[in-house]
Motif scaffolding. Structure first.
Motif, PDB file in Angstrom:
ATOM      1  N   THR A  42     167.578  37.971  40.922  1.00 48.65           N
ATOM      2  CA  THR A  42     167.062  39.233  40.374  1.00 48.65           C
ATOM      3  C   THR A  42     165.816  39.694  41.131  1.00 48.65           C
ATOM      4  O   THR A  42     165.673  40.894  41.436  1.00 48.65           O
ATOM      5  CB  THR A  42     166.724  39.068  38.880  1.00 48.65           C
ATOM      6  N   LEU A  43     164.921  38.747  41.452  1.00 46.71           N
ATOM      7  CA  LEU A  43     163.701  39.103  42.186  1.00 46.71           C
ATOM      8  C   LEU A  43     164.028  39.614  43.583  1.00 46.71           C
ATOM      9  O   LEU A  43     163.390  40.543  44.089  1.00 46.71           O
ATOM     10  CB  LEU A  43     162.767  37.889  42.265  1.00 46.71           C
ATOM     11  N   ILE A  44     165.033  39.016  44.221  1.00 51.45           N
ATOM     12  CA  ILE A  44     165.445  39.477  45.555  1.00 51.45           C
ATOM     13  C   ILE A  44     165.960  40.909  45.471  1.00 51.45           C
ATOM     14  O   ILE A  44     165.633  41.760  46.319  1.00 51.45           O
ATOM     15  CB  ILE A  44     166.516  38.534  46.149  1.00 51.45           C
ATOM     16  N   ILE A  45     166.772  41.207  44.437  1.00 49.49           N
ATOM     17  CA  ILE A  45     167.288  42.569  44.254  1.00 49.49           C
ATOM     18  C   ILE A  45     166.141  43.541  43.981  1.00 49.49           C
ATOM     19  O   ILE A  45     166.115  44.668  44.501  1.00 49.49           O
ATOM     20  CB  ILE A  45     168.305  42.600  43.091  1.00 49.49           C
ATOM     21  N   ILE A  46     165.165  43.094  43.165  1.00 52.35           N
ATOM     22  CA  ILE A  46     164.000  43.936  42.875  1.00 52.35           C
ATOM     23  C   ILE A  46     163.244  44.261  44.161  1.00 52.35           C
ATOM     24  O   ILE A  46     162.903  45.428  44.418  1.00 52.35           O
ATOM     25  CB  ILE A  46     163.054  43.228  41.880  1.00 52.35           C
ATOM     26  N   LEU A  48     164.341  44.187  47.208  1.00 54.07           N
ATOM     27  CA  LEU A  48     165.160  45.065  48.047  1.00 54.07           C
ATOM     28  C   LEU A  48     165.010  46.511  47.580  1.00 54.07           C
ATOM     29  O   LEU A  48     164.872  47.430  48.396  1.00 54.07           O
ATOM     30  CB  LEU A  48     166.628  44.635  47.976  1.00 54.07           C
ATOM     31  N   GLY A  49     165.012  46.706  46.258  1.00 58.27           N
ATOM     32  CA  GLY A  49     164.822  48.047  45.711  1.00 58.27           C
ATOM     33  C   GLY A  49     163.444  48.607  46.014  1.00 58.27           C
ATOM     34  O   GLY A  49     163.303  49.790  46.361  1.00 58.27           O
ATOM     35  N   MET A  50     162.410  47.763  45.909  1.00 58.32           N
ATOM     36  CA  MET A  50     161.053  48.225  46.200  1.00 58.32           C
ATOM     37  C   MET A  50     160.876  48.516  47.689  1.00 58.32           C
ATOM     38  O   MET A  50     160.148  49.437  48.072  1.00 58.32           O
ATOM     39  CB  MET A  50     160.031  47.183  45.739  1.00 58.32           C
ATOM     40  N   SER A 174     161.515  39.282  53.201  1.00 55.74           N
ATOM     41  CA  SER A 174     162.862  39.499  53.751  1.00 55.74           C
ATOM     42  C   SER A 174     163.585  40.672  53.092  1.00 55.74           C
ATOM     43  O   SER A 174     164.025  41.604  53.793  1.00 55.74           O
ATOM     44  CB  SER A 174     163.697  38.220  53.649  1.00 55.74           C
ATOM     45  N   PRO A 175     163.754  40.692  51.760  1.00 56.56           N
ATOM     46  CA  PRO A 175     164.429  41.842  51.152  1.00 56.56           C
ATOM     47  C   PRO A 175     163.641  43.143  51.293  1.00 56.56           C
ATOM     48  O   PRO A 175     164.237  44.216  51.393  1.00 56.56           O
ATOM     49  CB  PRO A 175     164.565  41.440  49.677  1.00 56.56           C
ATOM     50  N   VAL A 176     162.314  43.050  51.319  1.00 55.67           N
ATOM     51  CA  VAL A 176     161.502  44.255  51.514  1.00 55.67           C
ATOM     52  C   VAL A 176     161.769  44.848  52.896  1.00 55.67           C
ATOM     53  O   VAL A 176     161.935  46.070  53.040  1.00 55.67           O
ATOM     54  CB  VAL A 176     159.999  43.938  51.346  1.00 55.67           C
ATOM     55  N   ALA A 177     161.806  44.004  53.909  1.00 56.69           N
ATOM     56  CA  ALA A 177     162.075  44.473  55.277  1.00 56.69           C
ATOM     57  C   ALA A 177     163.445  45.130  55.368  1.00 56.69           C
ATOM     58  O   ALA A 177     163.607  46.180  56.016  1.00 56.69           O
ATOM     59  CB  ALA A 177     161.977  43.294  56.254  1.00 56.69           C
ATOM     60  N   LEU A 178     164.440  44.530  54.703  1.00 53.48           N
ATOM     61  CA  LEU A 178     165.781  45.116  54.694  1.00 53.48           C
ATOM     62  C   LEU A 178     165.777  46.466  53.982  1.00 53.48           C
ATOM     63  O   LEU A 178     166.406  47.427  54.436  1.00 53.48           O
ATOM     64  CB  LEU A 178     166.758  44.154  54.009  1.00 53.48           C
ATOM     65  N   GLY A 179     165.040  46.561  52.877  1.00 49.52           N
ATOM     66  CA  GLY A 179     164.948  47.819  52.135  1.00 49.52           C
ATOM     67  C   GLY A 179     164.276  48.916  52.945  1.00 49.52           C
ATOM     68  O   GLY A 179     164.712  50.072  52.932  1.00 49.52           O
ATOM     69  N   ILE A 180     163.207  48.560  53.660  1.00 47.38           N
ATOM     70  CA  ILE A 180     162.512  49.541  54.510  1.00 47.38           C
ATOM     71  C   ILE A 180     163.448  50.041  55.607  1.00 47.38           C
ATOM     72  O   ILE A 180     163.457  51.232  55.945  1.00 47.38           O
ATOM     73  CB  ILE A 180     161.242  48.905  55.118  1.00 47.38           C
ATOM     74  N   LEU A 181     164.244  49.115  56.157  1.00 45.86           N
ATOM     75  CA  LEU A 181     165.227  49.489  57.186  1.00 45.86           C
ATOM     76  C   LEU A 181     166.255  50.457  56.615  1.00 45.86           C
ATOM     77  O   LEU A 181     166.625  51.447  57.271  1.00 45.86           O
ATOM     78  CB  LEU A 181     165.918  48.237  57.723  1.00 45.86           C
ATOM     79  N   LEU A 182     166.720  50.205  55.395  1.00 46.80           N
ATOM     80  CA  LEU A 182     167.676  51.109  54.744  1.00 46.80           C
ATOM     81  C   LEU A 182     167.057  52.487  54.529  1.00 46.80           C
ATOM     82  O   LEU A 182     167.705  53.514  54.740  1.00 46.80           O
ATOM     83  CB  LEU A 182     168.113  50.524  53.391  1.00 46.80           C
ATOM     84  N   GLY A 197     167.265  48.334  41.909  1.00 49.36           N
ATOM     85  CA  GLY A 197     166.069  47.493  41.822  1.00 49.36           C
ATOM     86  C   GLY A 197     165.301  47.730  40.534  1.00 49.36           C
ATOM     87  O   GLY A 197     164.789  46.785  39.917  1.00 49.36           O
ATOM     88  N   SER A 198     165.221  48.986  40.104  1.00 49.30           N
ATOM     89  CA  SER A 198     164.513  49.310  38.865  1.00 49.30           C
ATOM     90  C   SER A 198     165.242  48.737  37.653  1.00 49.30           C
ATOM     91  O   SER A 198     164.621  48.178  36.745  1.00 49.30           O
ATOM     92  CB  SER A 198     164.384  50.831  38.726  1.00 49.30           C
TER      93      SER A 198
END
Length: 351
Positions: A42-46, A48-50, A174-182, A197-198
């Protein structure tokens, strides 16, 4: 030589006996594994959303001019440990409970702060930057703060879980970097992940409160002093974080960000440190404060977000009403001027 007494008074003896007997009964291994997996996913998904709501330029701006980050770190690693130390003494907590409170106050900020920052319309890039930097600085500042303040209650060496800090860092970046890339390449897809993510953030709140209560029911047998400390610490973090940001003249939405980063600590990291540092018997008692804090911190953060939403809604309605009244006044003034003009024309015609 000072040691951590297992029992300081009859009340603590009874509490320790109850907790030690219950810790073996609570938290079945299967449920514990489910809790760890679900919360981490869940935290990884959060995150990624952030990351998906974060644009690269504002993030780079915070990195190039890290004034906001420095203010946040001052609040996180200088103000909060000192305040926690003072609060533990003011409540006159038993040595073991006070040490558990201190360790909690010296931990870096938790990833949950990012989603709450999003919910209160704070500065998400600043929040992510602060979470990342505080996790890195925890390698040095966490043991330093514990060395400075823990002498009041123990002189035992606490084991800093560096591997877990690294894991926490990886789960954040890691998920933040992927989210920024998206967000950069596929903004429409990023918007979908922001919503996911929300939702995951709201789900994490419910799951954490439920599963922790099932795994660690003994935490609710804590003394009233531990309850008071666990309730006060997150709110004290919010207040002092907001105060430091206000003194430094940050914008209101960044003040909210610093407040949340200061008030929401990395609870799993604290539990890992305590489990590595103490025997099972001592851990049963010293974990009471962090466990209760894990619950009260989430509740306090929800209250923070709800209060903000209520105030923001009230301000928006007030502003809208003010604009409506101003427009209505202008229309009446314009109508009055028009009527006067028409009356003058009619008067000229009569002449």
């Amino acid at each position: 030589m000072k040691t951590i007494p297992a029992m300081e008074e009859l009340e603590n003896l009874t509490l320790l006996g109850n907790v030690t007997s219950m810790i073996g009964q609570s938290g079945p291994s299967t449920l514990k594994m489910v809790f760890d997996v679900v919360i981490k996913v869940t935290l990884i998904i959060i995150m990624l959303g952030m990351g998906s709501v974060t644009e690269l330029d504002p993030l780079l701006k915070h990195i190039k001019r890290p004034i906001g980050i420095l203010i946040g770190m001052t609040s996180q690693f200088i103000v909060l440990p000192l305040v926690t130390f003072g609060l533990a003494h003011a409540l006159m907590l038993p040595n073991v409970a006070a040490l558990g409170m201190l360790v909690m106050g010296c931990c870096p900020s938790g990833s949950t702060s990012n989603v709450f920052t999003y919910w209160v319309e704070g500065d998400v890039p600043l929040s992510i930057s602060m979470t990342t930097v505080s996790t890195v600085l925890a390698f040095g500042l966490m043991p330093l703060n514990l060395l400075i303040y823990s002498g009041s209650w123990t002189d035992e060496n606490l084991v800093i879980p560096y591997i877990n800090i690294l894991i926490s860092f990886a789960m954040t970046i890691s998920p933040v970097a992927l989210g920024i890339l998206l967000r950069w390449k596929y903004p429409k897809i990023a918007n979908v992940f922001v919503k996911i993510g929300s939702i995951a953030g709201a789900l994490a709140v419910v799951l954490t409160l439920t599963l922790m209560s099932l795994l660690y029911p003994f935490m609710y047998k804590a003394t009233w002093k531990i309850y008071i400390g666990a309730i006060l610490l997150p709110f004290v973090g919010f207040i002092f974080g907001y105060f430091v940001a206000s003194v430094c003249r940050m914008e209101p939405f960044r003040r909210r960000t610093v407040a949340l980063e200061t008030g929401i600590q990395n609870f799993p990291l604290c539990m890992t440190l305590l489990s590595l540092s103490f025997s099972r018997e001592v851990f049963a008692e010293i974990s009471l404060f962090p466990l209760l804090y894990g619950v009260t911190c989430i509740v306090a953060s929800v209250i923070f977000a709800v209060i903000y939403r209520i105030v923001a809604t009230f301000k928006a309605k007030t502003k809208k009403q003010k604009e409506y009244n101003q427009t209505d006044e202008e229309n009446r003034k314009s109508l009055k001027e028009t009527s006067k003009f028409m009356a003058d024309i009619n008067f000229d015609d009569d002449d």
